[in-house]
Design an enzyme around this catalytic site. Structure first.
Site, PDB file in Angstrom:
ATOM      1  N   ASP A  22      30.297 -25.505   5.086  1.00 52.02           N
ATOM      2  CA  ASP A  22      31.269 -24.606   4.440  1.00 52.02           C
ATOM      3  C   ASP A  22      31.979 -25.210   3.232  1.00 52.02           C
ATOM      4  OD1 ASP A  22      30.678 -22.803   6.475  1.00 52.02           O
ATOM      5  OD2 ASP A  22      32.320 -23.504   7.734  1.00 52.02           O
ATOM      6  N   HIS A  46      31.007 -16.778   5.166  1.00 57.01           N
ATOM      7  CA  HIS A  46      31.889 -17.323   6.201  1.00 57.01           C
ATOM      8  C   HIS A  46      33.066 -16.363   6.389  1.00 57.01           C
ATOM      9  CE1 HIS A  46      33.459 -20.528   8.710  1.00 57.01           C
ATOM     10  NE2 HIS A  46      34.648 -20.239   8.212  1.00 57.01           N
ATOM     11  N   GLY A  55      23.036 -10.098  13.692  1.00 55.17           N
ATOM     12  CA  GLY A  55      22.334  -9.838  12.430  1.00 55.17           C
ATOM     13  C   GLY A  55      22.846  -8.638  11.670  1.00 55.17           C
ATOM     14  N   SER A  56      24.138  -8.315  11.822  1.00 57.17           N
ATOM     15  CA  SER A  56      24.618  -7.132  11.099  1.00 57.17           C
ATOM     16  C   SER A  56      24.613  -7.370   9.584  1.00 57.17           C
ATOM     17  CB  SER A  56      25.995  -6.689  11.599  1.00 57.17           C
ATOM     18  OG  SER A  56      26.971  -7.636  11.268  1.00 57.17           O
ATOM     19  N   ASN A  57      24.851  -8.596   9.154  1.00 54.89           N
ATOM     20  CA  ASN A  57      24.757  -8.881   7.708  1.00 54.89           C
ATOM     21  C   ASN A  57      23.307  -8.803   7.228  1.00 54.89           C
ATOM     22  OD1 ASN A  57      27.354  -9.710   6.280  1.00 54.89           O
ATOM     23  ND2 ASN A  57      27.540 -10.730   8.267  1.00 54.89           N
ATOM     24  N   GLU A  80      32.316  -8.037   4.827  1.00 55.09           N
ATOM     25  CA  GLU A  80      31.124  -8.879   4.614  1.00 55.09           C
ATOM     26  C   GLU A  80      29.924  -8.021   4.243  1.00 55.09           C
ATOM     27  OE1 GLU A  80      30.206 -11.790   7.633  1.00 55.09           O
ATOM     28  OE2 GLU A  80      32.304 -11.976   8.171  1.00 55.09           O
ATOM     29  N   LEU A 137      23.722 -20.482  12.943  1.00 57.10           N
ATOM     30  CA  LEU A 137      24.643 -21.471  13.516  1.00 57.10           C
ATOM     31  C   LEU A 137      24.149 -22.916  13.448  1.00 57.10           C
ATOM     32  CD1 LEU A 137      25.957 -19.437  16.587  1.00 57.10           C
ATOM     33  CD2 LEU A 137      27.140 -19.928  14.438  1.00 57.10           C
ATOM     34  N   ILE A 155      21.404 -26.591   8.133  1.00 54.92           N
ATOM     35  CA  ILE A 155      20.145 -26.679   7.386  1.00 54.92           C
ATOM     36  C   ILE A 155      19.920 -28.157   7.049  1.00 54.92           C
ATOM     37  CG2 ILE A 155      18.956 -25.992   5.233  1.00 54.92           C
ATOM     38  CD1 ILE A 155      19.377 -23.607   7.060  1.00 54.92           C
TER      39      ILE A 155
END
Ligand code: GRF
Length: 196
Positions: A152, A111, A14-16, A181, A92, A95
């Site tokens: 993607d 991505h 969850g760094s983004n 990112e 991952l 949806i």
């Protein structure tokens, strides 16, 4: 003006998600992150969300008897939140198509490659960076795009290039791309929410 709302989906560290939340706290993004939806009960993203009083929902298609019940639950959460933007940050799972249809141009993903290169089913994480090194690419990067029903493949919103040198390894490239990112994603979210 009404404060806009963001729902984030994440599966991992969850760094983004953290970068987005910090940007929102500093008012660099004109919105609040109101919920985190996660499929992995051990995700670092969950710990961060709980520590910052963000609603968390752990929900995975595997936890439901059938795909319809899973979709209904996801739908219910999104209805309650009524987000202006849905942000996938290292999520991952796919949806469900119905959800993508319900939120046209409101779901975005990041991505770790210059799409369309190294994108699509099966291309994620270190697989991407190893392929970049093995193929002796001179550059790589990250891409933010709208989410459509194909992995993607949605329209690209923004990309940042990262040069690859002969000394780079998959690990050094991964770290450089991730740093970009964390800069790119908040910028794109700010842009999209300021223009809707
Ligand atoms: C990032 O590399 C992102 O591009 C991809 O998944 C990774 C998530 O990393 N979709 P983190 O969980 O945000 O650290």
């Amino acid at each position: 003006m009404k404060t806009k709302k963001i729902v984030v989906f994440a599966s991992g560290s969850g760094s983004n998600f953290k970068a987005l939340h910090q940007a929102a706290m500093k008012k660099e993004i004109p919105a609040r992150i109101t919920a985190l939806i996660c499929d992995n009960p051990d995700a670092g993203a969950l710990t961060y969300a709980r520590d910052h009083d963000i609603r968390t929902e752990v929900i995975s298609p595997r936890g439901f008897v059938d795909p319809e019940t899973y979709k209904k639950k996801l739908d219910e959460i999104l209805d309650e939140e009524s987000p202006d933007l849905i942000v996938l940050a290292g999520y991952l799972k796919k949806i469900p198509d119905e959800i993508v249809e319900r939120y046209p141009r409101k779901i975005i993903n990041i991505h770790p490659s210059l799409l369309p290169k190294y994108g699509g089913k099966g291309w994620y994480g270190m697989r991407v960076h190893r392929a970049v090194i093995n193929n002796r690419e001179k550059e790589t990067g990250c891409t933010v795009h709208y989410v459509t029903q194909d992995y993607d493949e949605g329209p690209v919103i923004a990309r940042v290039k990262v040069p690859v040198s002969e000394k780079d390894t998959a690990e050094t490239v991964a770290a450089k791309v991730l740093r970009q990112e964390h800069v790119l994603y908040p910028k794109v979210v700010r842009f999209l929410l300021s223009n809707t």
